[in-house]
Design a protein around this motif. Structure first.
Motif, short mmCIF file in Angstrom:
data_model
loop_
_atom_site.label_atom_id
_atom_site.label_comp_id
_atom_site.label_asym_id
_atom_site.label_seq_id
_atom_site.Cartn_x
_atom_site.Cartn_y
_atom_site.Cartn_z
N GLN A 53 0.84 -1.20 0.00
CA GLN A 53 0.00 0.00 0.00
C GLN A 53 0.87 1.25 0.00
O GLN A 53 0.56 2.22 -0.68
N ASP A 54 1.95 1.21 0.78
CA ASP A 54 2.83 2.37 0.89
C ASP A 54 3.42 2.81 -0.44
O ASP A 54 3.57 4.00 -0.70
N ILE A 55 3.76 1.84 -1.28
CA ILE A 55 4.37 2.20 -2.56
C ILE A 55 3.34 2.28 -3.68
O ILE A 55 3.69 2.52 -4.83
N ARG B 28 9.42 6.06 5.05
CA ARG B 28 8.07 5.58 4.77
C ARG B 28 7.07 6.73 4.63
O ARG B 28 6.24 6.72 3.72
N GLY B 29 7.11 7.69 5.52
CA GLY B 29 6.16 8.80 5.47
C GLY B 29 6.26 9.58 4.16
O GLY B 29 5.25 9.91 3.53
N LEU B 30 7.47 9.84 3.74
CA LEU B 30 7.68 10.56 2.47
C LEU B 30 7.22 9.72 1.29
O LEU B 30 6.54 10.21 0.39
N VAL B 31 7.55 8.43 1.31
CA VAL B 31 7.12 7.53 0.23
C VAL B 31 5.60 7.50 0.15
O VAL B 31 5.03 7.57 -0.94
N ARG B 32 4.94 7.43 1.29
CA ARG B 32 3.46 7.38 1.31
C ARG B 32 2.85 8.66 0.74
O ARG B 32 1.84 8.62 0.07
N GLU B 33 3.47 9.80 1.01
CA GLU B 33 2.96 11.07 0.46
C GLU B 33 3.16 11.11 -1.05
O GLU B 33 2.27 11.51 -1.79
#
Length: 163
Positions: A42-44, A120-125
């Motif tokens: 989901q994150d990517i 992770r936070g940056l990737v999710r954004e």
């Protein structure tokens, strides 16, 4: 010094062990373990967060009188929301369940899975996963508001029976 590949394998093994321990607690935990395991996808942006159509409708207008015509219609609408949201606060099924070991395993599994993706936070954004999750959470809040609104109408009208 461990390689990136061996670190990743170790993290995946630890994740599977912790989610397996968590899954031993009860049947519904298998579903929760699956949700934990799919978080990196989901994150990517490989797996999209989907909002149920009923919650999308609630998001549009949680306080509409549509579906609030008769007592049976209100009861059906509340049951439909329960099927998407889970039990309401005063339902017996909403009582906390599980053990401390299960909660620890869930927290450990989630932490391990979430640590797989650096930044992770940056990737999710960037991938839109964070935005999709915020939208799904807002729709869930609207569904809860809709259910409470319908329950208030149900009680105000003096409706009786299963809801």
């Amino acid at each position: 010094m461990p390689t990136h590949r061996s670190t990743t394998i170790a993290l995946l093994l630890a994740t599977f062990v912790s989610t397996a321990a968590f899954a031993q607690q009860n049947e519904s935990t298998m579903s929760q373990a699956g949700h934990i395991a799919e978080r990196p996808a989901q994150d990517i942006g490989v797996v999209k967060t989907k909002t149920p159509p009923l919650l999308e409708q609630a998001l549009d207008d949680p306080y509409t009188m549509n579906g609030a015509g008769s007592c049976p219609a209100i009861a059906n609408s509340m049951r439909a929301l329960n099927s998407v949201l889970g039990p309401d606060f005063d339902d017996e099924a909403s009582a906390p369940s599980g053990s401390k070991k299960g909660a620890i395993a869930k927290a450990g599994g989630t932490a391990l899975v979430d640590s797989i993706i650096p930044f992770r936070g940056l990737v999710r954004e960037v991938t839109g996963a964070a935005s999709a999750e915020r939208h799904a959470q807002l729709a869930k809040f609207a569904g809860v508001a809709r259910r409470g609104y319908l329950r208030g109408i149900y009680r105000t009208r003096g409706c009786r029976g299963a809801r």
